[in-house]
Structures are given as structure tokens and as C-alpha cells.
Scaffold this active site. Sequence first.
Site, PDB file in Angstrom:
ATOM      1  N   SER A   1     -29.778  54.568  -1.771  1.00 16.83           N
ATOM      2  CA  SER A   1     -28.967  54.942  -2.930  1.00 16.83           C
ATOM      3  C   SER A   1     -28.598  56.429  -2.943  1.00 16.83           C
ATOM      4  O   SER A   1     -27.848  56.895  -2.107  1.00 16.83           O
ATOM      5  CB  SER A   1     -29.690  54.527  -4.207  1.00 16.83           C
ATOM      6  OG  SER A   1     -28.855  54.700  -5.319  1.00 16.83           O
TER       7      SER A   1
ATOM      8  N   ASP B   1     -22.366  57.634  -5.813  1.00 14.08           N
ATOM      9  CA  ASP B   1     -23.618  57.951  -5.123  1.00 14.08           C
ATOM     10  C   ASP B   1     -23.566  57.337  -3.714  1.00 14.08           C
ATOM     11  O   ASP B   1     -22.544  56.790  -3.309  1.00 14.08           O
ATOM     12  CB  ASP B   1     -24.836  57.480  -5.942  1.00 14.08           C
ATOM     13  CG  ASP B   1     -24.964  55.969  -5.991  1.00 14.08           C
ATOM     14  OD1 ASP B   1     -23.936  55.286  -5.855  1.00 14.08           O
ATOM     15  OD2 ASP B   1     -26.096  55.461  -6.150  1.00 14.08           O
TER      16      ASP B   1
ATOM     17  N   ASP C   1     -24.681  54.697  -2.139  1.00 12.37           N
ATOM     18  CA  ASP C   1     -24.381  53.278  -1.884  1.00 12.37           C
ATOM     19  C   ASP C   1     -23.310  52.761  -2.845  1.00 12.37           C
ATOM     20  O   ASP C   1     -23.093  51.546  -2.942  1.00 12.37           O
ATOM     21  CB  ASP C   1     -25.654  52.419  -1.949  1.00 12.37           C
ATOM     22  CG  ASP C   1     -26.278  52.398  -3.336  1.00 12.37           C
ATOM     23  OD1 ASP C   1     -26.138  53.388  -4.069  1.00 12.37           O
ATOM     24  OD2 ASP C   1     -26.911  51.389  -3.680  1.00 12.37           O
TER      25      ASP C   1
ATOM     26  N   ASP D   1     -22.859  52.348  -6.062  1.00 13.23           N
ATOM     27  CA  ASP D   1     -23.026  51.457  -7.218  1.00 13.23           C
ATOM     28  C   ASP D   1     -22.885  52.251  -8.509  1.00 13.23           C
ATOM     29  O   ASP D   1     -22.696  51.679  -9.573  1.00 13.23           O
ATOM     30  CB  ASP D   1     -24.353  50.669  -7.177  1.00 13.23           C
ATOM     31  CG  ASP D   1     -25.586  51.548  -7.207  1.00 13.23           C
ATOM     32  OD1 ASP D   1     -25.471  52.771  -7.007  1.00 13.23           O
ATOM     33  OD2 ASP D   1     -26.683  50.994  -7.412  1.00 13.23           O
TER      34      ASP D   1
HETATM   35 MG    MG Z   1     -27.072  53.718  -5.969  1.00 12.69          MG
END
Ligand code: MG
Length: 462
Positions: free
Chosen positions: A107, A250, A252, A254
Site C-alpha cells: 500500500s 497511494d 496500490d 486504493d
Molecule cells: Mg493502499
Amino acid sequence: MLGYFICNGEMMSKRRLFGTFGVRRVANEILDPEFASLLAASYGSLVGGRIAVGGDTRTSTPMIKHAIVAGLLSSGCEVVDLGILPTPTVQYAVRKYYDGGIIITASHNPPKYNGIKFVDKLGIGIDRDMDLAVEELYFNKNPKRVSWDNIKSAYNEDKIVDEYINEVIKRVDADAIKEAKLKVVVDCGSGAGCFTAPYLFEKLGCELITLNAQPDGSFPGRNPEPIEPNLQDLIKMVKELGADVGIAHDGDADRTIFIDENGYFVPGDKTFALVEKQMLKDNNGGLIVTTVATSTAIYDIAEEHDGKVIATAVGDLLVARKLHQENGLFGGEENGGLIFPDFVYGRDAALSASKVLEIMAKEKKPLSELINELPNYFNEKMKIECPDDMKEEVLKRISDDVSTLGFKVDTTDGVKIFKEEGWVIIRPSGTEPIFRCFAESKSQDSAKEMAKWGISLIEKYK
Ligand code: MG
């Protein structure tokens, strides 16, 4: 906040591999190919069928992914490699096409970290019982290993990103966004958003300027966590280019964070409130799910627009699961992770960003004005050290103490205490010997006082 994989003696004896959503560690320190392969085989033994695998841009992702693919195949699963792509894109694909999924990502953490997230057939992070079942097989080194003639195949699927982008576009008023001709600076942070964000905003007719849009696991442009100190380049570009909005993801992709047209960083809970208001208006009310750490603004807006709010413990997968169970309309967290359950049962950066663009286009107002129209609260965060083995007792004593004093208390996660001027929540960290204290009130001074009071309660009993 997501938990880390902790492997000291104490935690090992408790058989705790998973944090709140998967395991996370420095790559090749515990999180090496052997670890990943055995863990994936343990998950594969319990799930079976066709499993999708995907990951972010980190340098260690291919190494871990190949180990995971091997583990899954050895347990008899068929494996579909979706490549490098955002976490929500994998969750979208799993819900639609597969029996389960594994996402390789850390993440927003620094480049040396990586992690493994497991999702169920709905694309929701696996629940606690499943965590324990996977751990059991892992620690007993006893996953299923099929005979050679039952080993299935692994193949690549690279069309899912296009499908995902088109599905996002279907869920907003694309014509209105195109007509508004918004000038957008997007900072992909060299993460998985490089494969979705620029293409999405271009399709939505934005005048687009990209920043850190080259995928690179060393994250040369900025730290992957989209907090204000890490977004100074984006803030500068928005101001210098006179853009309507800055958007940052961020690692990844999400989570989405916004910079308004004046270069001001928009806190995540403001974005949450803004989109909540629009979702409730568009749907004539509905159920909102959030965590106990979220702003009162979410409740104020729900009250005004026929909404109802349910609060879970902190953790995006808990919000996602509750949205599924209760057939909720929309959910989110105070950090700006927004969940649209009719699309993905997890935080989704692409739809969050598109929704905010849609609101700007339809309301024909600058982002700063839209944010100013929301209920305004102030918050204060503090922390204090406390040994892990004392945390439970301290929480119980605080809860008993303040209940006796007549304050309303919520123990969904830690202790949340309501006073006339606001609230304070005291939560133990799952990874460090500290308590976090988070207060919200109508003024900054009052929020500070509330947080200090929370800290004083911990000091009294530790
Ligand atoms: Mg994330």
C-alpha cells in the site's frame, strides 16, 4: 490502519500472522519466497478453484508473486495472473470472475516493504476465521499438495484494467465531466495507479498533466503515502499551472487525496463527507458505513439527507463487509478511503476521483467552495507509550471510570468517549507499545483539550 506481519517470539506463539488485512513486512526478511509460497498454498488448500493474483509496482512484487503462483498451483488451484494493477482492480476482477484472489502490495509503506492480502470470492479481505484457518495450515506446514496429474495451469489476463476503467466511467456522469473540461494534475506516485489514472482521466475529457506516472518500485518521485508533506510537488504544480484540482494516489491506488484549486490539501474526511452528500442526494438517502474514528460531519450530512450511519471498528475490510451484510449505499474511512459497494468491496481510488470530478462538474463550483459548504470540525491526534500487556486493563479501567462519571461510551474499537464539546477515541496500536488518542471538536483548542484529557486517562491507569 493496516497491521503488519509480526514474527517475534511472542506473536509467533499466539499464531498471529495476519494484521487487520493481510501480512506486511520488509521483503526477503521473513517475507521471502518460501514464506509466500507456503502461505499461498495454505490459502489455496482452503479455497480451491480459480484464483486471481496481482500486485503493485514494488521491486519485490515479481519475486513474491511467482512464489505465490507456485504455492497456489501446488495446492490444486488454477491461477490467473492479472499483472501489475491497483488493489481495487484485483478486487473488482475477483468479485466478477474468480473464486478468490491474492494481492501483493504494501500500500502506502516505504519501498522496502511488501505484503500479501487475501480476498474472498466477493473481493473482500478474508475474515478472522479464515485468517486463523490459513495460519493453522501454515504453521503445521500442512497445506494440500495435489498429485502431479492434478496440477492445473497458470495464465495471464491483461484486459481487466481496460474493463475496470470503463466500469468506473459507467458509474459517473461522464458527459458532465467532459463538458466541464477540468484541468487535472494527477500524481500517481510511480505506483499501480500509473496503469489506470492517466487513461481514466483522459477518457473523461480532462486536460491532464501527470506527475510520477512512470511505474517504479523505488518510488523515486515521492514516498507512496499521500500525506501533505509528500505531495509538495503536486501542490506546487496545481498552483503554478492554475489547475482545477490535484489528485494523488497511494502505492496500490486504493486511496485518493485531493488538492484544491488554491493548492490546499483536502483532508480525507472532507472528501468522504463531500461524496457522501452527493451519494445520499442522488439515491434519496441510504445506509452509510464508516468506522468509529470518523468525523461527526458524516452523521450531520446523513441526518440532513435521509441517511443512516453504522460504525464498525477501524479497518477498511470491516467497513466493506458490513456494507455487504447490510446492503449499504456507500462507506469510507477518515483517511479518505472510499468504498462504493455496488462496484468494489474495498477502497477504490479511481471511482473516488471520478466522483469528485463529477461533483465539481455538476455543481459548477471550485473544489474549495464545495469543501467549505461541509460541516466543519477540528481534530487533534496524540499518542503515549504503554506496554502491550497492560493495554487491555487500561482500556477497561478507562471505560469503567468514564461510564461512572456519566459519559456516553462506545467500545466498538478501543474506548470512544462522548462529551458535550466533542469526542475522543483511545485505541491501542496493534504494532507498537503505544495508545493513540484522537479527538474531534468544534474548535482546535477544544479538540486539543479533549485529546489531552484522553492522554491523562491513560496516564492515570498505566
Ligand atoms: Mg493502499
